[in-house]
Design a protein around this motif. Structure first.
Motif, PDB file in Angstrom:
ATOM      1  N   VAL A 115       0.835  -1.204   0.000  1.00 36.17           N
ATOM      2  CA  VAL A 115       0.000   0.000   0.000  1.00 36.17           C
ATOM      3  C   VAL A 115       0.872   1.258   0.000  1.00 36.17           C
ATOM      4  N   PRO A 116       0.514   2.254  -0.827  1.00 35.28           N
ATOM      5  CA  PRO A 116       1.203   3.543  -0.704  1.00 35.28           C
ATOM      6  C   PRO A 116       0.782   4.181   0.627  1.00 35.28           C
ATOM      7  N   VAL A 117       1.706   4.832   1.288  1.00 39.09           N
ATOM      8  CA  VAL A 117       1.402   5.390   2.615  1.00 39.09           C
ATOM      9  C   VAL A 117       1.806   6.853   2.717  1.00 39.09           C
ATOM     10  N   ARG A 118       1.308   7.469   3.792  1.00 37.28           N
ATOM     11  CA  ARG A 118       1.731   8.829   4.185  1.00 37.28           C
ATOM     12  C   ARG A 118       2.351   8.701   5.569  1.00 37.28           C
ATOM     13  N   ASP A 119       3.355   9.509   5.836  1.00 35.04           N
ATOM     14  CA  ASP A 119       3.963   9.485   7.166  1.00 35.04           C
ATOM     15  C   ASP A 119       3.189  10.407   8.110  1.00 35.04           C
ATOM     16  N   GLN A 120       3.688  10.534   9.354  1.00 35.74           N
ATOM     17  CA  GLN A 120       2.910  11.302  10.337  1.00 35.74           C
ATOM     18  C   GLN A 120       2.767  12.779   9.984  1.00 35.74           C
ATOM     19  N   ASP A 121       3.654  13.267   9.097  1.00 41.08           N
ATOM     20  CA  ASP A 121       3.527  14.662   8.660  1.00 41.08           C
ATOM     21  C   ASP A 121       2.633  14.796   7.427  1.00 41.08           C
ATOM     22  N   GLY A 122       2.108  13.654   6.973  1.00 36.37           N
ATOM     23  CA  GLY A 122       1.222  13.700   5.806  1.00 36.37           C
ATOM     24  C   GLY A 122       1.952  13.629   4.479  1.00 36.37           C
ATOM     25  N   HIS A 123       3.266  13.414   4.541  1.00 35.36           N
ATOM     26  CA  HIS A 123       4.032  13.319   3.301  1.00 35.36           C
ATOM     27  C   HIS A 123       3.967  11.905   2.728  1.00 35.36           C
ATOM     28  N   ALA A 124       3.963  11.827   1.395  1.00 32.84           N
ATOM     29  CA  ALA A 124       3.994  10.522   0.743  1.00 32.84           C
ATOM     30  C   ALA A 124       5.274   9.810   1.144  1.00 32.84           C
ATOM     31  N   ALA A 125       5.150   8.519   1.481  1.00 30.35           N
ATOM     32  CA  ALA A 125       6.311   7.757   1.951  1.00 30.35           C
ATOM     33  C   ALA A 125       6.233   6.342   1.398  1.00 30.35           C
ATOM     34  N   ARG A 126       7.345   5.619   1.584  1.00 31.55           N
ATOM     35  CA  ARG A 126       7.361   4.206   1.202  1.00 31.55           C
ATOM     36  C   ARG A 126       7.277   3.375   2.461  1.00 31.55           C
ATOM     37  N   LEU A 127       6.372   2.428   2.498  1.00 26.40           N
ATOM     38  CA  LEU A 127       6.284   1.509   3.623  1.00 26.40           C
ATOM     39  C   LEU A 127       7.577   0.689   3.674  1.00 26.40           C
ATOM     40  N   PRO A 128       8.286   0.696   4.815  1.00 27.83           N
ATOM     41  CA  PRO A 128       9.502  -0.133   4.885  1.00 27.83           C
ATOM     42  C   PRO A 128       9.118  -1.614   4.846  1.00 27.83           C
ATOM     43  N   THR A 129       9.829  -2.383   4.029  1.00 29.95           N
ATOM     44  CA  THR A 129       9.492  -3.804   3.868  1.00 29.95           C
ATOM     45  C   THR A 129      10.733  -4.671   4.094  1.00 29.95           C
ATOM     46  N   PRO A 130      11.270  -4.642   5.336  1.00 25.15           N
ATOM     47  CA  PRO A 130      12.519  -5.359   5.612  1.00 25.15           C
ATOM     48  C   PRO A 130      12.332  -6.881   5.682  1.00 25.15           C
ATOM     49  N   ALA A 131      13.425  -7.590   5.408  1.00 22.43           N
ATOM     50  CA  ALA A 131      13.405  -9.055   5.471  1.00 22.43           C
ATOM     51  C   ALA A 131      12.946  -9.523   6.848  1.00 22.43           C
ATOM     52  N   SER A 132      13.301  -8.752   7.907  1.00 23.83           N
ATOM     53  CA  SER A 132      12.946  -9.135   9.271  1.00 23.83           C
ATOM     54  C   SER A 132      11.433  -9.148   9.497  1.00 23.83           C
ATOM     55  N   GLN A 133      10.692  -8.484   8.635  1.00 24.30           N
ATOM     56  CA  GLN A 133       9.221  -8.538   8.747  1.00 24.30           C
ATOM     57  C   GLN A 133       8.648  -9.287   7.555  1.00 24.30           C
ATOM     58  N   ARG A 134       9.314 -10.352   7.195  1.00 24.72           N
ATOM     59  CA  ARG A 134       8.938 -11.132   6.016  1.00 24.72           C
ATOM     60  C   ARG A 134       8.670 -10.191   4.850  1.00 24.72           C
TER      61      ARG A 134
END
Ligand SMILES: [Zn+2]
Length: 225
Positions: A115-134
């Motif tokens: 999913v495309p996301v916004r951060d807490q400031d409302g800016h467009a961001a990339r959801l982090p998808t690290p190996a540690s979270q499958r």
């Protein structure tokens, strides 16, 4: 004249090579395979793959038509959603077939998108998808579509599905099925592109895993048996 003939012969040879590069898929997304699949680029102006490691393992292969649709949609999104950032997830193996832990993704026509996301400031961001979270698949969004400081950008997601549908239809194909958490569907359909998305086929039953952090798309591209 001679030069022109040589050039056109070279162009013909090049277009024949391109024609040969078309993929051939077999069977269904649940039980299938693919020949001459293509590996998606790991990044572009407004998108990235979910994991460099997974890309190195070749888990981002698709049908050549699906690749063309995806890249066309991203190009359209550069104009339609200029600040949005997109992350694609698992697609399939080079030759298709069983693709654990997925039940589908077997013939190059299935694509997961984070999913495309916004951060807490409302800016467009990339959801982090690290190996540690499958690779992001273990992330759980809450009932308000929030996870940590991130919230799902339903407007950017709806625009993506809309552009994918346009790009697919421009090539004579379509979208066969979209799987996304049914609890979030009303929010997706309440966006400016929501009305246009109502003609897409969304899975209404309960999928075998929750699709909150990603949406799954099966493209309608003809396969041989
Ligand atoms: Zn999937």
């Amino acid at each position: 004249m001679k030069t022109a003939r040589i050039v056109s012969a070279a162009l013909l040879a090049a277009s024949a090579a391109l024609a040969n590069a078309a993929s051939t898929c077999h069977g269904t997304v649940n039980r299938g395979s693919i020949e001459d699949s293509v590996q998606l680029p790991s990044e572009g102006a407004n998108y990235t793959a979910y994991s460099g490691l997974a890309v190195a393992m070749g888990r981002n292969h698709v049908h050549s038509e699906v690749s063309a649709i995806m890249l066309d949609a991203y190009a359209r999104l550069e104009r339609a959603a200029p600040d949005a950032q997109y992350v694609y997830g698992e697609t399939g193996n080079e030759y298709g077939g069983r693709f654990r832990p997925h039940r589908t993704h077997q013939n190059g026509l299935s694509v997961d998108y984070f999913v495309p996301v916004r951060d807490q400031d409302g800016h467009a961001a990339r959801l982090p998808t690290p190996a540690s979270q499958r690779f992001g698949y273990d992330i759980e969004f809450d009932k308000d579509a929030r996870y940590g400081g991130y919230s799902i950008d339903f407007v950017a997601m709806a625009e993506h599905l809309y552009q994918l549908d346009l790009a697919a239809r421009a090539r004579g194909h379509g979208i066969a099925l979209v799987i996304f958490d049914t609890a979030y569907l009303p929010r997706l359909l309440a966006t400016p592109r929501g009305a246009a998305l109502k003609k897409l086929k969304f899975m209404t039953g309960k999928p075998w895993v929750r699709h909150d952090e990603h949406y799954h798309v099966d493209f309608a591209v003809p396969c041989t048996r």
